[in-house]
Scaffold this motif. Structure first.
Motif, PDB file in Angstrom:
ATOM      1  N   ASN A 100     -21.718 -34.436 -15.374  1.00 45.87           N
ATOM      2  CA  ASN A 100     -20.673 -35.466 -15.412  1.00 45.87           C
ATOM      3  C   ASN A 100     -21.143 -36.681 -16.207  1.00 45.87           C
ATOM      4  OD1 ASN A 100     -18.643 -34.237 -13.994  1.00 45.87           O
ATOM      5  ND2 ASN A 100     -19.372 -34.957 -11.989  1.00 45.87           N
ATOM      6  N   HIS A 114     -15.895 -39.458 -10.034  1.00 43.06           N
ATOM      7  CA  HIS A 114     -14.744 -39.165  -9.155  1.00 43.06           C
ATOM      8  C   HIS A 114     -13.761 -40.333  -9.174  1.00 43.06           C
ATOM      9  CE1 HIS A 114     -17.317 -36.182  -6.600  1.00 43.06           C
ATOM     10  NE2 HIS A 114     -16.831 -35.611  -7.706  1.00 43.06           N
ATOM     11  N   HIS A 158     -14.534 -33.532 -15.186  1.00 44.18           N
ATOM     12  CA  HIS A 158     -14.866 -32.476 -14.228  1.00 44.18           C
ATOM     13  C   HIS A 158     -14.535 -31.092 -14.773  1.00 44.18           C
ATOM     14  CE1 HIS A 158     -16.016 -35.240 -11.041  1.00 44.18           C
ATOM     15  NE2 HIS A 158     -16.462 -34.156 -10.369  1.00 44.18           N
ATOM     16  N   HIS A 178     -24.599 -30.920 -11.158  1.00 44.62           N
ATOM     17  CA  HIS A 178     -23.213 -31.299 -11.392  1.00 44.62           C
ATOM     18  C   HIS A 178     -23.104 -32.773 -11.790  1.00 44.62           C
ATOM     19  CE1 HIS A 178     -18.933 -31.752 -10.815  1.00 44.62           C
ATOM     20  NE2 HIS A 178     -19.128 -32.615  -9.826  1.00 44.62           N
TER      21      HIS A 178
HETATM   22 FE   FE2 Z   1     -17.838 -34.029  -8.716  1.00 43.68          FE
END
Ligand code: FE2
Lengths: 386, 500
Positions: free
Chosen positions: A284, A201, A266, A280
């Motif tokens: 990533n 992120h 993403h 998830h």
């Molecule tokens: Fe994420």
């Protein structure tokens, strides 16, 4: 790109960070005029003491509640619709999400479906939600997704087998109660996966072509916190000090990406998540250095600042060597954290790459990637991560 | 979604950042305001409703909310009435009815409604009759009753007036001396009064809704009345029938039925008059009249016969008479009798036995007289100008005698010394008077002599003219040029007094 010339906006919910924040849920629910609360959580949390604590503080305020926990690790469209049905039939008027990304995304979905009376898939895309959801309080129990502060909700379209992104400021929660104590229950794997999600992120928010000075501050600080604490936390799961740092890193990552958005990692991870029911964070992590390799030339100075924030010594190196040292650092971090797997090992087949690439191109996250990829570029990245 | 178009990616990026049209930090305020406005509008709507609307908490019976119309109608201020017990506002005898409904357990989704009539108490203690529609609802787990009340004072007054008017017309219907029935479109009798019971000998309950009018009609004249419903609805055509009906015991009754459509319905009102007895009386009178007519005819016949017998007797006696003057007297008498007999003959042949066609009579009497006074050497012509006039016996007999006297006198004397001549009779009606003129072109006669005349003939004429109250004018041209005589009589057919 001369980003200083663009308008930039920063939206964040009211949030309380710190040990004991979770216990303020009752007071907030009361202040937000709750009569009956829908607690949205997942089966894992059902067994934990933090749920009992939450029920306790609600009862203390004289509030009724209903619990909805039929949620899989990647929240699905029908789970949202069922939850909304419960919200309406039980005449609830406030939602508390307790858990990781999946229950929080689901809670956001339940909220907008209830207020807008529309199917969840109708809201796909950016700024497609007319009415805000009923008051939503988020209590994250993982340090990663940052759904508690973000305008994002990722829901699985169970028929098309694709993860859709709903991005709207109306889904920013009213209050986030960010309490590191809740993360103590995470095991090694989950800690690693969510840690890498948060790290990605920050990476993507920082290099995003929608980033701003404020998001950059949070992104870089988050990278510093996470990269220095992820391995110590994994080896000392009950260390509250480490957990707090990870949680703070995750919060800052959330503030950054909720406003600067994400990028190609993403977009590609969402595409993978639609195909296979993958973690998830792990998706990533697998794609991370391959996308950085692809993006690097577009915004080298940003990546070099990231490298500095991660504490990599790059003195005297050429640009190419600097890039390699960053990629190697990441590879090494993944290895140490135990997430250094490949797409092949996860069961992805080469023949899927084309459709995965096309789906990734359709993901809204892709538009803020610093380099604009073609479908072939994306296929090649998948190939590299294979 | 993203495409190859960079422009589109830029637009999407703007939106993600939060610069899209609808993108605003989550805020409930606009929605809240909109809903408040909607509530305000709804409240205005409720306040302006004519119905009084109350929200009552069932457990306590307390008035939790009400619209403006409600407190206005009860003459309260809002602050005086809110939270009051509903039991203070409804007359106590009806409380149990309401409580019965309040205790019905219901679910949130139940849409049952109850309707009651009750009386609300105004602030000053006076009452308003209201119709109340009640439903039960649950808000936040609490049971409430929504009452919508409507003032029915006017309706009750109208109902009362209608009932009075109904009673009034029912009394007329019931007590009519004629049988009254209401016929449905298919001729079923839906209502009958007591007279119908006595005409048909069926109790009402066996008629009303069970029998059609056809059931009672005798098969012979079924056709007459079953056409009634061919009359288009709305056309106010009254129809009358005289027909027979059959009662319960098979007795035939003669009735007079008047049928009239009831406006704005497809029903008919029929009144039935039992005229069996009247019909019988009429029949009796007719029969007795017939008897009398026969009798009268017989009398005329006999009078005529008797007159003929007298005439025959006189005829027989003439064979013994030698004196021509005496013979003439006999002859005259016979003519007079004949003229009377002819009248009676015509009378008994006439339809009404009271009057005769006098033109025909004149022709008959003339043919008789011309036969009696046959003249081998003379050619006397008769000219008649007669209108068809009927005369009653009281006028006809004197008139007949007058004509007889004048014409026979004429035949005897007017044409002395002449070979031919003409007698003319004119009988006409003008301006309500009868005009009879008998004239000849004979020798005429002296008027002065006539005034002193003692002859029976002229005396008789004068006498008969007086009897019918007529006027007589005699004109003779004897003194001038022997150009004949004319008798002119003007008279009116008098209403003679009835003779006993
Ligand atoms: Fe994420």
């Amino acid at each position: 790109m001369v980003q200083e010339n663009y308008l930039r906006k920063f939206v964040a919910p009211e949030f309380i960070y710190g040990s004991g924040a979770r216990l303020l849920a009752g007071r907030y629910a009361k202040n937000l005029a709750a009569k009956k609360v829908l607690i949205v959580t997942d089966p894992e949390v059902m067994n934990l003491n933090i749920l009992v604590e939450l029920e306790g503080v609600l009862i203390e305020q004289g509030l009724e509640y209903e619990i909805y926990s039929s949620i899989s690790p990647n929240s699905r469209d029908e789970e949202v619709m069922n939850g909304s049905e419960v919200f309406n039939s039980e005449e609830c008027n406030l939602i508390i999400a307790l858990g990781g990304g999946s229950p929080m995304d689901c809670a956001k979905g339940i909220g907008i479906v209830s207020s807008n009376r529309n199917h969840i898939l109708e809201f796909e895309g950016v700024d497609q939600v007319p009415l805000p959801s009923p008051p939503l309080i988020c209590i994250p129990t993982t340090a990663g997704t940052s759904a508690d502060v973000s305008q994002f909700a990722i829901i699985l379209d169970s028929i098309k087998k694709v993860k859709i992104a709903i991005i709207s400021k109306t889904m920013v929660p009213d209050v986030a109660l960010i309490d590191p104590f809740t993360t103590l229950t995470m095991d090694k794997t989950l800690t690693a996966h969510t840690g890498f999600d948060a790290l990605v992120h920050s990476f993507e928010a920082y290099v995003s072509n929608a980033s701003s000075h404020i998001t950059n501050l949070h992104a870089l600080d988050s990278i510093r916190l996470i990269s220095s604490h992820i391995l110590p936390t994994i080896t000392d799961l009950q260390n509250q000090q480490f957990r707090s740092k990870m949680m703070l890193g995750s919060l800052e990552a959330g503030l950054a990406f909720s406003n600067a958005s994400l990028g190609l990692i993403h977009a590609m991870a969402h595409s993978l998540g639609g195909l296979l029911d993958l973690s998830h964070g792990k998706s990533n992590a697998i794609l991370m250095e391959h996308v950085i390799d692809y993006n690097f030339s577009e915004v080298p100075e940003k990546y070099l600042k990231i490298a500095r924030a991660m504490g990599i010594d790059q003195n005297g190196l050429s640009l190419g060597e600097k890039k390699d040292s960053l990629l190697n650092f990441i590879k090494n971090l993944k290895k140490e954290a135990g997430v250094d797997t490949s797409l092949k090992k996860l069961g992805v087949r080469e023949e899927d790459f084309q459709s995965l690439a096309l789906k990734a191109l359709q993901d809204p996250c892709i538009v803020t990637n610093p380099r604009r990829p073609s479908a072939e570029d994306i296929e090649e990245i998948y190939q590299n991560a294979f | 979604m993203p495409s190859d178009d960079y422009q589109e990616w830029d637009t999407l990026r703007e939106k993600i950042i939060g610069l899209g049209e609808h993108s605003i930090q989550k805020s409930y305020y606009p929605k809240l305001q909109e809903q408040l406005k909607e509530l305000e509008r709804f409240k205005t709507l409720l306040d302006h409703s004519n119905d009084a609307i109350f929200l009552i908490e069932v457990v306590s019976g307390k008035l939790m909310d009400l619209n403006q119309s409600a407190y206005n109608q009860l003459n309260y201020e809002y602050s005086d009435i809110i939270k009051r017990s509903i039991w203070d506002l409804i007359i106590s005898k009806d409380h149990s009815e309401f409580k019965k409904i309040f205790t019905i357990s219901n679910r949130a989704q139940d849409e049952s409604k109850w309707t009651l009539e009750t009386q609300f108490l105004k602030k000053d203690g006076s009452v308003i009759p209201m119709e109340v529609s009640l439903s039960l609802v649950i808000f936040s787990g609490e049971k409430y009753s929504v009452m919508v009340a409507r003032d029915i004072k006017e309706r009750l007054i109208a109902k009362e007036a209608l009932k009075k008017s109904e009673d009034y017309y029912r009394a007329i219907f019931e007590n009519s001396s004629a049988g009254m029935i209401i016929l449905e479109k298919d001729t079923t009798i839906s209502l009958a009064n007591s007279e119908v019971e006595s005409i048909t000998n069926y109790p009402r309950r066996e008629i009303e809704g069970r029998k059609t009018i056809k059931y009672f009609l005798s098969p012979d004249n079924l056709e007459d009345i079953t056409g009634i419903h061919k009359t288009p609805v709305g056309e106010s055509v009254k129809e009358e029938y005289e027909t027979d009906i059959i009662d319960r015991y098979g007795n035939k009754k003669h009735v007079f039925i008047t049928l009239a459509p009831i406006p704005r319905t497809d029903k008919h009102l029929a009144s039935i008059l039992d005229i069996t007895d009247r019909k019988k009386a009429e029949e009796k009178i007719k029969n007795s009249l017939k008897e009398k007519e026969v009798l009268l005819q017989e009398i005329h016949h006999r009078v005529k016969n008797n007159l003929q017998i007298i005439s025959s007797l006189l005829n027989l006696q003439t064979s013994n008479i030698r004196d021509p003057l005496d013979l003439e007297i006999f002859q005259e008498s016979q003519d007079r009798i004949k003229s009377m007999a002819l009248i009676h003959e015509q009378l008994y042949r006439s339809r009404d036995l009271a009057s005769i066609n006098f033109a025909i009579y004149i022709q008959q009497i003339m043919s008789h007289l011309f036969y009696s006074y046959t003249f081998k050497d003379k050619n006397i012509k008769l000219k008649l100008e007669l209108e068809d006039i009927n005369l009653e016996i009281d006028t006809a007999i004197p008139c007949g005698l007058i004509i007889n006297e004048v014409v026979s006198n004429c035949l005897k004397h007017a044409f002395k010394g002449k070979n031919s001549g003409e007698i003319k009779i004119v009988f006409k009606e003008e301006k309500g008077l009868h005009h009879l003129t008998i004239s000849d072109n004979g020798i005429g006669f002296p008027l002065k002599k006539m005034e002193k005349s003692t002859s029976l003939g002229l005396k008789l004429v004068q006498m008969l003219v007086d009897q019918i109250e007529g006027e007589l004018e005699i004109d003779s041209k004897m003194e001038v040029n022997n150009s004949g005589t004319s008798f002119y009589i003007k008279f009116q057919e008098l209403q003679y007094k009835k003779r006993i």
